[in-house]
Enzyme design. Structure first.
Site, short mmCIF file in Angstrom:
data_model
loop_
_atom_site.label_atom_id
_atom_site.label_comp_id
_atom_site.label_asym_id
_atom_site.label_seq_id
_atom_site.Cartn_x
_atom_site.Cartn_y
_atom_site.Cartn_z
N GLY A 90 -7.23 -6.86 1.27
CA GLY A 90 -8.25 -6.60 0.25
C GLY A 90 -9.53 -6.26 0.96
O GLY A 90 -10.00 -7.05 1.81
N THR A 91 -10.11 -5.10 0.66
CA THR A 91 -11.34 -4.70 1.38
C THR A 91 -12.46 -5.68 1.04
O THR A 91 -12.39 -6.40 0.03
CB THR A 91 -11.80 -3.27 0.97
OG1 THR A 91 -12.19 -3.30 -0.41
CG2 THR A 91 -10.71 -2.23 1.18
N THR A 138 0.82 -1.21 0.00
CA THR A 138 0.00 0.00 0.00
C THR A 138 0.86 1.28 0.00
O THR A 138 1.88 1.36 0.68
CB THR A 138 -0.92 -0.01 1.25
OG1 THR A 138 -1.62 -1.25 1.28
CG2 THR A 138 -1.91 1.14 1.23
N THR A 152 2.19 -3.14 8.42
CA THR A 152 2.21 -3.94 9.65
C THR A 152 3.65 -4.42 9.90
O THR A 152 4.34 -4.82 8.96
CB THR A 152 1.28 -5.15 9.50
OG1 THR A 152 -0.02 -4.68 9.18
CG2 THR A 152 1.22 -5.99 10.76
N GLU A 160 -15.27 -4.98 -0.07
CA GLU A 160 -15.87 -4.62 -1.37
C GLU A 160 -15.08 -5.32 -2.48
O GLU A 160 -15.66 -5.84 -3.44
CB GLU A 160 -15.86 -3.09 -1.58
CG GLU A 160 -16.83 -2.34 -0.67
CD GLU A 160 -16.39 -2.30 0.80
OE1 GLU A 160 -15.16 -2.27 1.04
OE2 GLU A 160 -17.25 -2.33 1.69
N PRO A 166 0.39 5.85 -0.21
CA PRO A 166 -0.63 6.88 0.06
C PRO A 166 -1.64 7.00 -1.08
O PRO A 166 -2.82 7.23 -0.84
CB PRO A 166 0.20 8.16 0.22
CG PRO A 166 1.55 7.69 0.65
CD PRO A 166 1.76 6.34 0.01
N GLN A 201 -3.94 -17.43 0.93
CA GLN A 201 -3.44 -17.80 2.28
C GLN A 201 -3.57 -16.62 3.24
O GLN A 201 -3.91 -16.79 4.41
CB GLN A 201 -1.99 -18.28 2.21
CG GLN A 201 -1.44 -18.64 3.58
CD GLN A 201 -0.28 -19.59 3.54
OE1 GLN A 201 -0.38 -20.69 2.98
NE2 GLN A 201 0.83 -19.22 4.13
N GLU A 202 -3.28 -15.41 2.73
CA GLU A 202 -3.43 -14.22 3.57
C GLU A 202 -4.88 -14.09 4.04
O GLU A 202 -5.15 -13.79 5.20
CB GLU A 202 -3.01 -12.98 2.77
CG GLU A 202 -3.20 -11.68 3.53
CD GLU A 202 -2.56 -10.46 2.86
OE1 GLU A 202 -1.77 -10.65 1.91
OE2 GLU A 202 -2.83 -9.34 3.31
N LEU A 220 -24.28 -6.15 24.90
CA LEU A 220 -24.73 -6.94 26.06
C LEU A 220 -23.91 -6.63 27.32
O LEU A 220 -24.35 -6.91 28.43
CB LEU A 220 -24.67 -8.44 25.73
CG LEU A 220 -25.73 -8.92 24.72
CD1 LEU A 220 -25.46 -10.36 24.29
CD2 LEU A 220 -27.15 -8.78 25.28
C1 LIG Z 1 -3.96 -1.58 10.45
C2 LIG Z 1 -3.64 -1.75 9.00
C3 LIG Z 1 -2.62 -2.61 8.64
C4 LIG Z 1 -2.27 -2.74 7.30
N1 LIG Z 1 -1.20 -3.54 6.95
C5 LIG Z 1 -0.75 -3.50 5.68
C6 LIG Z 1 0.47 -4.15 5.33
O1 LIG Z 1 1.13 -4.81 6.15
N2 LIG Z 1 0.93 -4.04 4.06
C7 LIG Z 1 0.24 -3.32 3.11
O2 LIG Z 1 0.71 -3.26 1.99
N3 LIG Z 1 -0.93 -2.70 3.40
C8 LIG Z 1 -1.42 -2.76 4.67
N4 LIG Z 1 -2.60 -2.11 4.98
C9 LIG Z 1 -3.30 -1.38 3.96
C10 LIG Z 1 -4.58 -2.03 3.48
O3 LIG Z 1 -4.30 -3.21 2.77
C11 LIG Z 1 -5.35 -0.99 2.64
O4 LIG Z 1 -5.79 0.02 3.53
C12 LIG Z 1 -6.51 -1.60 1.89
O5 LIG Z 1 -6.05 -2.43 0.85
C13 LIG Z 1 -7.43 -0.54 1.28
O6 LIG Z 1 -6.70 0.39 0.55
P1 LIG Z 1 -6.95 1.97 0.83
O7 LIG Z 1 -6.77 2.21 2.28
O8 LIG Z 1 -6.07 2.73 -0.09
O9 LIG Z 1 -8.44 2.22 0.46
P2 LIG Z 1 -9.03 2.60 -0.98
O10 LIG Z 1 -8.49 1.67 -1.99
O11 LIG Z 1 -8.83 4.06 -1.18
O12 LIG Z 1 -10.56 2.28 -0.77
C14 LIG Z 1 -11.47 3.19 -0.11
C15 LIG Z 1 -12.87 2.59 -0.19
O13 LIG Z 1 -13.24 2.45 -1.57
C16 LIG Z 1 -13.63 1.12 -1.82
N5 LIG Z 1 -13.26 0.73 -3.18
C17 LIG Z 1 -12.05 0.82 -3.79
N6 LIG Z 1 -12.11 0.33 -5.03
C18 LIG Z 1 -13.38 -0.08 -5.24
C19 LIG Z 1 -14.10 -0.68 -6.33
N7 LIG Z 1 -13.49 -0.98 -7.47
N8 LIG Z 1 -15.42 -0.97 -6.17
C20 LIG Z 1 -16.05 -0.70 -5.01
N9 LIG Z 1 -15.44 -0.13 -3.95
C21 LIG Z 1 -14.13 0.16 -4.05
C22 LIG Z 1 -12.88 0.28 -0.80
O14 LIG Z 1 -13.50 -0.98 -0.62
C23 LIG Z 1 -12.97 1.18 0.42
O15 LIG Z 1 -14.21 1.01 1.05
C24 LIG Z 1 -2.99 -2.02 6.32
C25 LIG Z 1 -4.06 -1.18 6.68
C26 LIG Z 1 -4.37 -1.03 8.02
C27 LIG Z 1 -5.48 -0.08 8.38
#
Ligand SMILES: Cc1cc2nc3c(=O)[nH]c(=O)nc-3n(C[C@H](O)[C@H](O)[C@H](O)COP(=O)(O)OP(=O)(O)OC[C@H]3O[C@@H](n4cnc5c(N)ncnc54)[C@H](O)[C@@H]3O)c2cc1C
Length: 380
Positions: A365-366, A127, A159, A368, A129, A242-243, A338
């Site tokens: 992966g979110t 990830t 992480t 969504e 910014p 696996q993740e 509760l």
């Molecule tokens: C505590 C924590 C630990 C993490 N650890 C790691 C790590 O070790 N390594 C690493 O690389 N990353 C890590 N991450 C990052 C995490 O994988 C990302 O936050 C996540 O993949 C979402 O990316 P984003 O934050 O840029 O959100 P965005 O991609 O900006 O998404 C914002 C919103 O838009 C939605 N969205 C995006 N695209 C679509 C679409 N095509 N259709 C519908 N909805 C969509 C998303 O589902 C979300 O609800 C971590 C995050 C947190 C909070």
């Protein structure tokens, strides 16, 4: 109660030693680590001595060469005890497998033994910014200059970001290409030009170090490339099931544990002259949660079996991640309710579990994105 059938007596022995270790070495200190924003780095070496890091690693690299169920046991015990600061799942289930599966023999010889002893903590930096769900938008570059890659860019939300000694960096080796210009490169944390940002302040996972990472003209030998140039996206797709199973394992174990805490609580706590457990609303909530957790447990155990047989496909892993993490968040919320006001107090495990659960729907992966993967497989 549906008995679990995936474990045998060896697994049970391993589980009991993991549990004893965590109860002695982690439980008494976790509240302090939450204040510190990270666990004691020495815990990694103590876990390594016990064989709890990277159990699947073959013996030739210092591991014990067992199957993924051993990783799942460690994940379950950590989740059961609410030890959300321990980044071992990231290390054992995600970081190490990239090196084992795609690293050259020389790379494996160099790094894997340290990953097993806990001398080397791994992280994976995908990830940025400006790029999370859409990893094709990664801007970090790795340009070959003689025998070295020169890396420039920044990553966020990583992480194990502060503890990591070795990071798998997702970078563009061919910035003109999207997915097919993406590669995975190992970067040691002591390379000049590599800096760690501050420990990010989060709403949960308080004891887990999560940070930004910056790369300014960081040079690494070209041997640090994992697999082949331009294949990074394919490797990520291969490893993501696996993740996601690892995240699901944590989700179900955490939900089971908090439901147990809640059942005990509602039997003790009284209102209007009777235990909270005597209200039909409480009984119905417990019944609903137990039913859903039982179903999720059976589905997840089947996914674990399929994973051992290398038959777990990407959509099914996505279903597991979606189902279990949505359930985890619902269970934490209902259980907190509760507990009433006490549930909102940080000293209660349910409060921490509620805060910790929220991110499970976001990372790996979110949810969504999970729905996109599942629906694509339905409509293909
Ligand atoms: C505590 C924590 C630990 C993490 N650890 C790691 C790590 O070790 N390594 C690493 O690389 N990353 C890590 N991450 C990052 C995490 O994988 C990302 O936050 C996540 O993949 C979402 O990316 P984003 O934050 O840029 O959100 P965005 O991609 O900006 O998404 C914002 C919103 O838009 C939605 N969205 C995006 N695209 C679509 C679409 N095509 N259709 C519908 N909805 C969509 C998303 O589902 C979300 O609800 C971590 C995050 C947190 C909070």
């Amino acid at each position: 109660m549906i008995p679990r059938t995936i474990f045998d007596s060896e697994h049970d022995l391993f589980r009991s030693s993991v549990r004893k270790f965590l109860e002695k070495e982690a439980v008494p200190f976790h509240a302090q680590w939450e204040k510190d924003g990270q666990v004691d780095r020495k815990l990694w070496n103590k876990a390594g001595e016990q064989g709890f890091l990277g159990p699947t690693v073959p013996e030739e690299y210092g591991g014990v060469g067992v199957n993924f169920l051993y990783n799942a046991i460690v994940d379950e015990e950590i989740a059961r005890l609410g030890l959300s600061g321990l980044g071992w799942g990231l290390h054992s289930d995600i970081g190490i497998p990239y090196i084992i599966n795609y690293g050259s023999d020389a790379v494996k010889d160099k790094f894997i033994p340290g990953c097993i002893t806990g001398d080397i903590v791994t992280a994976i930096a995908m990830t940025e910014p400006g790029a999370g769900s859409d990893l094709q938008g990664v801007q970090t570059t790795a340009v070959l200059d003689g025998d070295e890659y020169v890396i420039n860019g920044s990553k966020t939300f990583i992480t194990n970001g502060l503890h990591a000694d070795l990071v798998i960096v997702v970078a563009k080796t061919d910035p003109k290409q999207g997915a097919s210009g993406t590669s995975l490169i190992l970067v040691e944390a002591d390379r000049p030009g590599y800096t760690k940002g501050t420990n990010l302040e989060k709403i949960g996972l308080k004891a887990q170090d999560t940070s930004e990472l910056f790369f300014q003209d960081v040079r690494v030998p070209k041997e640090n490339l994992l697999g082949e140039e331009g294949q990074g996206f394919i490797y990520l797709m291969n490893e993501l099931p696996q993740e996601r199973i690892s995240v699901s394992t944590t989700a179900v174990a955490a939900a089971e544990s908090i439901l147990e805490h809640t059942i005990n609580y509602v039997k003790e706590r009284k209102a209007f002259g009777k235990p909270i457990a005597a209200f039909q609303n409480t009984q119905f909530k417990l019944a609903e949660m137990d039913t859903e957790i039982t179903s999720a447990r059976v589905f997840l155990d089947r996914c674990l079996e399929l994973h051992l047989e290398r038959k777990l496909d990407i959509p099914t892993a996505a279903k597991a991640k979606l189902l279990t993490t949505e359930l985890q968040c619902r269970v934490m919320d209902e259980c907190l309710q509760l507990f009433g006001g006490f549930g909102y107090m940080w000293e209660y495990p349910v409060a921490r579990a509620w805060a910790d659960s929220r991110v499970q729907r976001i990372y790996a992966g979110t949810n969504e994105v999970m729905k996109i993967i599942i629906s694509r497989s339905l409509l293909a």
